[in-house]
Design an enzyme around this catalytic site. Sequence first.
Site, PDB file in Angstrom:
ATOM      1  N   ASP A  23      36.749  51.351  44.739  1.00  0.00           N
ATOM      2  CA  ASP A  23      37.805  50.462  44.277  1.00  0.00           C
ATOM      3  C   ASP A  23      39.143  50.614  44.994  1.00  0.00           C
ATOM      4  OD1 ASP A  23      35.691  50.344  42.496  1.00  0.00           O
ATOM      5  OD2 ASP A  23      36.958  50.147  40.735  1.00  0.00           O
TER       6      ASP A  23
ATOM      7  N   ARG B 157      43.328  58.166  38.807  1.00  0.00           N
ATOM      8  CA  ARG B 157      43.069  56.734  38.761  1.00  0.00           C
ATOM      9  C   ARG B 157      43.907  55.972  39.778  1.00  0.00           C
ATOM     10  NH1 ARG B 157      38.672  55.579  36.649  1.00  0.00           N
ATOM     11  NH2 ARG B 157      39.436  53.527  36.110  1.00  0.00           N
TER      12      ARG B 157
ATOM     13  N   GLU C 267      32.023  62.273  36.779  1.00  0.00           N
ATOM     14  CA  GLU C 267      32.093  60.989  37.477  1.00  0.00           C
ATOM     15  C   GLU C 267      32.252  61.238  38.986  1.00  0.00           C
ATOM     16  OE1 GLU C 267      34.813  56.895  37.288  1.00  0.00           O
ATOM     17  OE2 GLU C 267      35.369  58.666  36.110  1.00  0.00           O
TER      18      GLU C 267
END
Length: 450
Positions: free
Chosen positions: A183, A216, A414
């Site tokens: 992303d 993030r 993750e």
Amino acid sequence: MTGIRPPLGAYGRLAQGAQRVLRDNWTGSSTVPSRTLYPHQWSWDSAFIAIGLRHRSPRRAQRELETLFTAQWGDGRIPHIVFNPVVPRHAYFPGPDFWRSSTAGAAAGAPADTETSGIVQPPVHALAALLVHRADPDASVRHGFLDRARPRLAAWHGFLLRARDLGGHGLVSAVHPWEPGMDNSPCWDAPLARVTPVPPGTFHRADLDHGAAADRPTDLDYGRYVRLAMDYRDGGYRDGPATDPRFAVEDPGINALLAASEHALAEIAAATGADPAPHRARAARLTAALVDRLWDPAAGLFLCRDVLTGTLVPERSAAGLLPLLLPDLPPAIARTLVRTVRGAHFGLGRTVRLVPSYDLLGGAFDPFRYWRGPAWFNVNWLLERGLRLHGETAAADALRTAVLETAAASDFAEYVDPYTGRARGTTSFGWTAALALDLALDPGPGPSPG
């Protein structure tokens, strides 16, 4: 998962832990990546999850994929998220109220009774379907699994090859940074700089309710992601020409996975009485286009190309190593990719045990932040197969061991810091558990598709 036997062998405890994660993340029809951070069904997550599930419940692995296929749009696209209607609508952003797929995507054939996103993720599904079939071929044939999957997969690949060749050179373009699955990769920084972000106060990031901000994407990046998604939605999810001012990037990861899945679809076609030749031809054309358009001998790997400027993006990403999956890759290029994996930029076996998502020496490298440096288990699973395919057995064995040990030590994180193996993001992550289970129970990838 009912009827699962206790695992045997050196990784028995790991396999039991992985099965626990997959059991806990099961919704009754599919598996969520994470109960907190990602509470819906994600496209390439489900493909990787099915690969692990096949060892303990081939029927549930089939159902994982078939649940995803029921959300396929009429134009062939498989959306990157299928929203679970029982999950509160505010639990994830952008959620169904943002994408408005059943109305904004009606002209593209979005399902009327299932809410999805409008963008896609990498096409690893045919490879997953083939591996699921191989787990129990007799049962697969009895249930008609491949007969149902093949037309879905052919339509999916057809969408990508037809609607997304925005550069006109035979490669698929991503129209949003979320589509390649990596992303916030630094590869998107320059193309994204053209995008005016929406103000941060106009949306609420649910990901920060469950994950550390340091792990993030930034608010600036998110504002640009939202702008691109809004523009695509408001345009009816139509794919325009290369002159369209939206984000358009040819990514080596997407195209390598499409070529690998075309090889897999050739085997699926042969198993179902169809002609495999067109799929083999498409795989060969994709491989040739990858080499022609994205190979950079000076960098020693494949680079992204910004379709709107026509230039290669100089950032080194792990996506540029994924063509190692292709059996017809020119041998000299395969050898160079292996050297690059082991070299200073990715450090496998030298400074890190798992391949990082981005160049260790890059100016944007960050060992904590999402796809800007941490090591991801799906990428390393793919590279383990690629190394083994090209005869690098010792390196593949070492990487397999590192993936298994790090997955267990990090509670199926993750992603992890590539230097320390410390867990980042969330834990009990679906594809980490599934791919660890696959590596623990499968002695090797067996015959390569193609």
